[in-house]
Design a protein around this motif. Structure first.
Motif, PDB file in Angstrom:
ATOM      1  N   THR A 192      45.307  53.202  41.621  1.00  0.00           N
ATOM      2  CA  THR A 192      45.847  52.056  42.363  1.00  0.00           C
ATOM      3  C   THR A 192      44.727  51.053  42.625  1.00  0.00           C
ATOM      4  N   ASP A 193      45.031  49.779  42.383  1.00  0.00           N
ATOM      5  CA  ASP A 193      44.007  48.766  42.665  1.00  0.00           C
ATOM      6  C   ASP A 193      44.525  47.767  43.683  1.00  0.00           C
ATOM      7  N   THR A 194      43.644  46.910  44.142  1.00  0.00           N
ATOM      8  CA  THR A 194      44.042  45.886  45.111  1.00  0.00           C
ATOM      9  C   THR A 194      43.882  44.511  44.466  1.00  0.00           C
ATOM     10  N   GLY A 211      44.095  48.361  24.913  1.00  0.00           N
ATOM     11  CA  GLY A 211      43.771  49.577  25.667  1.00  0.00           C
ATOM     12  C   GLY A 211      45.015  50.334  26.116  1.00  0.00           C
ATOM     13  N   LEU A 212      45.970  49.605  26.713  1.00  0.00           N
ATOM     14  CA  LEU A 212      47.154  50.284  27.253  1.00  0.00           C
ATOM     15  C   LEU A 212      48.071  50.802  26.140  1.00  0.00           C
ATOM     16  N   VAL A 213      48.072  50.097  25.005  1.00  0.00           N
ATOM     17  CA  VAL A 213      48.899  50.559  23.873  1.00  0.00           C
ATOM     18  C   VAL A 213      48.391  51.923  23.423  1.00  0.00           C
ATOM     19  N   SER A 244      39.078  51.432  34.380  1.00  0.00           N
ATOM     20  CA  SER A 244      38.326  50.209  34.074  1.00  0.00           C
ATOM     21  C   SER A 244      39.219  48.976  34.211  1.00  0.00           C
ATOM     22  N   ASN A 245      40.521  49.118  33.874  1.00  0.00           N
ATOM     23  CA  ASN A 245      41.445  48.005  34.104  1.00  0.00           C
ATOM     24  C   ASN A 245      41.541  47.705  35.599  1.00  0.00           C
ATOM     25  N   ALA A 246      41.646  48.784  36.402  1.00  0.00           N
ATOM     26  CA  ALA A 246      41.772  48.617  37.856  1.00  0.00           C
ATOM     27  C   ALA A 246      40.538  47.920  38.424  1.00  0.00           C
ATOM     28  N   VAL A 247      39.385  48.187  37.840  1.00  0.00           N
ATOM     29  CA  VAL A 247      38.154  47.527  38.303  1.00  0.00           C
ATOM     30  C   VAL A 247      38.126  46.081  37.798  1.00  0.00           C
ATOM     31  N   LYS A 248      38.437  45.955  36.475  1.00  0.00           N
ATOM     32  CA  LYS A 248      38.348  44.624  35.844  1.00  0.00           C
ATOM     33  C   LYS A 248      39.278  43.613  36.498  1.00  0.00           C
ATOM     34  N   TYR A 249      40.535  44.067  36.768  1.00  0.00           N
ATOM     35  CA  TYR A 249      41.525  43.117  37.253  1.00  0.00           C
ATOM     36  C   TYR A 249      41.679  43.176  38.775  1.00  0.00           C
ATOM     37  N   ASN A 250      40.605  43.568  39.472  1.00  0.00           N
ATOM     38  CA  ASN A 250      40.652  43.687  40.931  1.00  0.00           C
ATOM     39  C   ASN A 250      40.161  42.402  41.592  1.00  0.00           C
ATOM     40  N   GLY A 309      38.370  41.680  27.209  1.00  0.00           N
ATOM     41  CA  GLY A 309      39.331  42.716  26.826  1.00  0.00           C
ATOM     42  C   GLY A 309      39.914  42.410  25.463  1.00  0.00           C
ATOM     43  N   THR A 310      40.651  43.377  24.938  1.00  0.00           N
ATOM     44  CA  THR A 310      41.236  43.204  23.603  1.00  0.00           C
ATOM     45  C   THR A 310      42.753  43.244  23.646  1.00  0.00           C
ATOM     46  N   GLY A 311      43.313  43.745  24.736  1.00  0.00           N
ATOM     47  CA  GLY A 311      44.775  43.836  24.839  1.00  0.00           C
ATOM     48  C   GLY A 311      45.349  45.030  24.093  1.00  0.00           C
ATOM     49  N   ASP A 371      48.587  41.730  23.546  1.00  0.00           N
ATOM     50  CA  ASP A 371      49.149  40.816  24.534  1.00  0.00           C
ATOM     51  C   ASP A 371      48.378  41.037  25.837  1.00  0.00           C
ATOM     52  N   ARG A 372      47.612  40.046  26.255  1.00  0.00           N
ATOM     53  CA  ARG A 372      46.790  40.207  27.455  1.00  0.00           C
ATOM     54  C   ARG A 372      47.460  39.559  28.680  1.00  0.00           C
ATOM     55  N   LEU A 373      48.680  39.191  28.534  1.00  0.00           N
ATOM     56  CA  LEU A 373      49.479  38.633  29.643  1.00  0.00           C
ATOM     57  C   LEU A 373      48.781  37.454  30.319  1.00  0.00           C
TER      58      LEU A 373
HETATM   59  P1  ADP Z   1      42.691  44.586  28.045  1.00  0.00           P
HETATM   60  O1  ADP Z   1      42.349  45.034  29.414  1.00  0.00           O
HETATM   61  O2  ADP Z   1      41.642  44.916  27.050  1.00  0.00           O
HETATM   62  O3  ADP Z   1      43.105  43.163  27.977  1.00  0.00           O
HETATM   63  P2  ADP Z   1      44.903  46.460  28.199  1.00  0.00           P
HETATM   64  O4  ADP Z   1      45.834  46.907  27.150  1.00  0.00           O
HETATM   65  O5  ADP Z   1      44.141  47.495  28.909  1.00  0.00           O
HETATM   66  O6  ADP Z   1      43.970  45.385  27.533  1.00  0.00           O
HETATM   67  O7  ADP Z   1      45.757  45.658  29.265  1.00  0.00           O
HETATM   68  C1  ADP Z   1      46.668  44.678  28.819  1.00  0.00           C
HETATM   69  C2  ADP Z   1      46.836  43.606  29.857  1.00  0.00           C
HETATM   70  O8  ADP Z   1      47.514  44.142  30.987  1.00  0.00           O
HETATM   71  C3  ADP Z   1      45.555  43.076  30.409  1.00  0.00           C
HETATM   72  O9  ADP Z   1      45.038  42.033  29.610  1.00  0.00           O
HETATM   73  C4  ADP Z   1      45.947  42.587  31.804  1.00  0.00           C
HETATM   74  O10 ADP Z   1      46.466  41.281  31.723  1.00  0.00           O
HETATM   75  C5  ADP Z   1      47.052  43.533  32.195  1.00  0.00           C
HETATM   76  N1  ADP Z   1      46.579  44.620  33.066  1.00  0.00           N
HETATM   77  C6  ADP Z   1      46.232  45.860  32.719  1.00  0.00           C
HETATM   78  N2  ADP Z   1      45.880  46.592  33.795  1.00  0.00           N
HETATM   79  C7  ADP Z   1      46.015  45.772  34.879  1.00  0.00           C
HETATM   80  C8  ADP Z   1      45.807  45.923  36.279  1.00  0.00           C
HETATM   81  N3  ADP Z   1      45.394  47.073  36.812  1.00  0.00           N
HETATM   82  N4  ADP Z   1      46.070  44.857  37.069  1.00  0.00           N
HETATM   83  C9  ADP Z   1      46.502  43.697  36.543  1.00  0.00           C
HETATM   84  N5  ADP Z   1      46.704  43.493  35.238  1.00  0.00           N
HETATM   85  C10 ADP Z   1      46.463  44.509  34.405  1.00  0.00           C
END
Ligand code: ADP
Length: 696
Positions: free
Chosen positions: A487-489, A521-523, A459-465, A517-519, A506-508
């Protein structure tokens, strides 16, 4: 020989030089007038001039050496100069025997002999530390004399030669001995200097440590104490050294006993006690006694090291208290989470249940069902959010619940892809997969959590594509591990932000964009992956996209055999009566509608445990579905009553509860429930459990 010792030897040579020059001068002054009468004057003066030149050279280097003292680096130059001077002087004296030998005058021959032998004796004493200087001086001086005496035509000369040779032999032996002892002196002096500097170094070390150190001899007297000892005990070193321990301070009994044991058994002793220091009062101390053994094995001294651990002990106590507080807080947090989880899931149960029913109800208008669909989606989103937050809190308090079992990777991948496909399609993202060859691979994980992991990465790969981008899920096995990568583009992740990617909330910078997003998911993903024995990582190039991967060890063959056995269990369709004991009217209503969709199932309902037990005794249902948090008697108590009655003992009982905390499921199964399902109840899961339990 060290450079320092060599320099010392050269210094010793130069030290004897002024006296040697003086004696040469005096002897020459005495000889010349006597010998001059037996030879032509110009020879005597020539010889005298040469000797003066040699002596002047030696005087000059002696003066220079005094002004610019030689050191280790230049001592060899000074040694060459000295040797040259000694050899030149020896040659000049040898010339005396050739030029000034008083032929036929025995008395004067004897005088010359006497003078040269004297010079030789002096040289042997002062030059013996350097063999080359000694032989360089004596050999050219004596050989012409021996020649003259040997060829002189009289018996006295020959006897004199014999006596001189005997004296020479005796002197050579003495000079050797003298040279050896001189070398030893130099070596010992250097060793002593080195030991003194070592001693000073050790003293410095002992005095810089904050521990108190004391060296005690066998007769219990202080032999040495360090600065810290003096400071803390408030005593001067001079007043302590040589004194008996008991006359210096009143050591606690356990310390004197440890000291005695250390001396008698030769073992290292340590203890902890309180010592009353005159300077700062009572302190908690760690004391260690180290026996010092001679080469014979006898313990002659004991070194006592005392360390003030008052602050350390205090911080350890504080740490323990803090740990207790943290543990209490963690327990409170878990309990809070348990109740929150219950409170949040119960209303969601109603929202999701009713919305599902409305969606399925074909008597309702299309519009209403669409609205119900939206409610269901929103409810699921809310549920996912609640689950995420509870997950994070649970992970952080170390309470993550995992059921690790051999899982077929491909089925989880398929499931995740199927779940993400509609979302990808909606965003016009192409979903590709490349995992040929991993069909039979199984890994030891929690299938639900692995699915959660892949869904999060996908879902991250889709969201941030990018719009119309691609997401590729690939898997390959290498060295006994499977790597699943997504892998995303997309736009990629800035190198500076990469180190923060696994930081919670931290959503960078994505928080400024439109992507939700909530920041966290990856944690959560990372914690889950690591808890399942895997690893996670990523690589990213700005402008080109990112690849996130997870890796797990592949299952051995015996694990695979177990899964196959499980997969072959078939559940036959059958008619059954289900008793649902639940106080919440809404939940009962949802269940009623659910069961209605299965014509083979009949539902009985009870709003309390007591009512349910009575109904169970009369109707003997095929399965009882029991809520845990019931008014009055709770689910556990009701289960125990049912299991103790012969007529209901064999009816399977499944717990359905909103208590979804770690250990709840295990607790339920341990209490005797046949299965434990959590609310909001997933219709398909519930039906599967019901069918499975009835068919057992
Ligand atoms: P969320 O997606 O809910 O913000 P995540 O913990 O999944 O939280 O991701 C943290 C941050 O990492 C995201 O806010 C995004 O900025 C960055 N990120 C995660 N996956 C990708 C990705 N595939 N491409 C670019 N940035 C990403």
């Amino acid at each position: 020989m060290t450079a320092a010792m060599a320099a010392d030897r050269v210094r010793l040579l130069y030290a004897g030089l002024p006296l040697a020059i003086l004696s040469h001068f005096l002897i020459a002054a005495a000889l010349i007038p006597v010998l001059a009468g037996h030879t032509t004057d110009h020879r005597a003066w020539l010889w005298g001039g040469l000797l003066m030149a040699a002596l002047c050279y030696r005087a000059l280097i002696s003066l220079q050496e005094r002004r610019t003292p030689l050191d280790e680096a230049n001592s060899h130059i000074w040694l060459y100069r000295f040797r040259f001077g000694a050899m030149a002087t020896g040659c000049v004296w040898g010339l005396a025997s050739l030029l000034l030998f008083p032929d036929g005058d025995i008395e004067k021959q004897l005088l010359l002999c006497f003078a040269l032998t004297g010079l030789m004796a002096g040289a042997m004493a002062s030059l013996s530390v350097d063999d080359l200087s000694l032989y360089g001086f004596t050999v050219p001086m004596l050989v012409p004399l021996f020649y003259q005496l040997g060829t002189a035509d009289n018996g006295v000369a020959l006897s004199t030669l014999a006596a001189v040779l005997a004296f020479l032999a005796f002197m050579a032996v003495s000079a050797r001995r003298f040279s050896v002892s001189e070398h030893n002196n130099i070596r010992l002096r250097h060793e002593m200097q080195w030991r003194e500097s070592e001693l000073r170094r050790y003293e410095f070390i002992a005095n810089t440590v904050s521990d108190l150190m004391g060296v005690i001899s066998h007769d219990r007297r202080y032999e040495a104490v360090n600065d810290s000892w003096c400071r803390m005990m408030g005593k001067a070193r001079e007043s302590v050294v040589g004194e008996r321990v008991e006359s210096v301070w009143q050591a606690p009994l356990e310390v004197t006993e440890a000291l005695t044991r250390c001396f008698s058994a030769g073992t290292q002793e340590s203890l902890q006690t309180t010592i009353d220091f005159p300077a700062i009062g009572g302190r908690e101390c760690f004391i260690a006694c180290y026996p010092y053994r001679q080469q014979s094995g006898e313990v002659t001294h004991v070194v006592i090291v005392t360390r003030d651990i008052t602050d350390l002990a205090r911080s350890r106590r504080e740490l323990e208290e803090a740990r207790d507080v943290a543990e209490r807080a963690s327990r409170a947090k878990s309990e809070f989470l348990a109740s929150m989880s219950h409170e949040l899931r119960t209303p969601l149960n109603a929202i999701l249940g009713f919305s599902q029913l409305f969606v399925m109800d074909e008597t309702l208008s299309e519009d209403t069902r669409n609205c119900a669909g939206e409610i269901e989606r929103a409810g699921h989103h809310l549920l996912a959010l609640v689950n995420d937050l509870i997950d994070l809190a649970r992970i952080e308090s170390g309470n993550m619940d995992l059921t690790l079992e051999p899982v077929e990777v491909k089925s989880v991948i398929d499931h995740s892809l199927a779940l993400i496909a509609p979302i990808a399609k909606k965003q016009q993202i192409r979903l590709l997969s490349a995992f040929a060859g991993v069909e039979a691979v199984r890994i030891h994980v929690d299938a639900v959590r692995l699915n959660q992991t892949l869904i999060n990465l996908l879902s991250n790969a889709v969201k941030y594509n990018m719009p119309s981008g691609t997401v590729t899920l690939a898997a390959r096995v290498e060295h006994g591990r499977i790597r699943i990568s997504v892998t995303d583009t997309g736009k990629g992740i800035d190198a500076a932000a990469q180190s923060r990617i696994f930081n919670a909330f931290d959503r960078l910078g994505a928080e400024r964009g439109t992507v939700e997003g909530t920041g966290i998911g990856l944690v959560i993903t990372r914690r889950i992956v690591e808890a399942m024995g895997g690893s996670i990582g990523f690589s990213s190039t700005v402008g080109r996209g990112s690849t996130f991967w997870v890796e797990f060890p592949v299952c051995a063959d015996r694990d695979v055999a177990m899964i196959d056995a499980l997969a072959t269990t078939e559940l036959p369709a059958t008619e059954a009566t289900l008793l649902y004991i639940e106080d919440n009217e809404v939940n009962r209503w949802v269940m009623r509608r659910l069961v209605a969709s299965r014509t083979s199932l009949h539902l009985l309902e009870a709003a309390s445990a007591e009512e349910g037990i009575a109904l169970a005794r009369n109707a003997l249902p095929d399965l009882i579905l029991m809520d845990i948090n019931l008014p009055g008697m709770d689910g556990y108590q009701a289960l125990s009553v049912l299991k103790n009655m012969p007529e209901t003992r064999d009816i399977p009982v499944v717990a359905a509860s909103a208590n979804a905390m770690k250990g709840d499921g295990d607790k339920g199964l341990a209490a005797g429930f046949d299965a434990y399902i959590t609310k909001p109840v997933d219709a398909r899961k519930l039906l599967a459990v019901v069918a499975q339990t009835i068919c057992r």
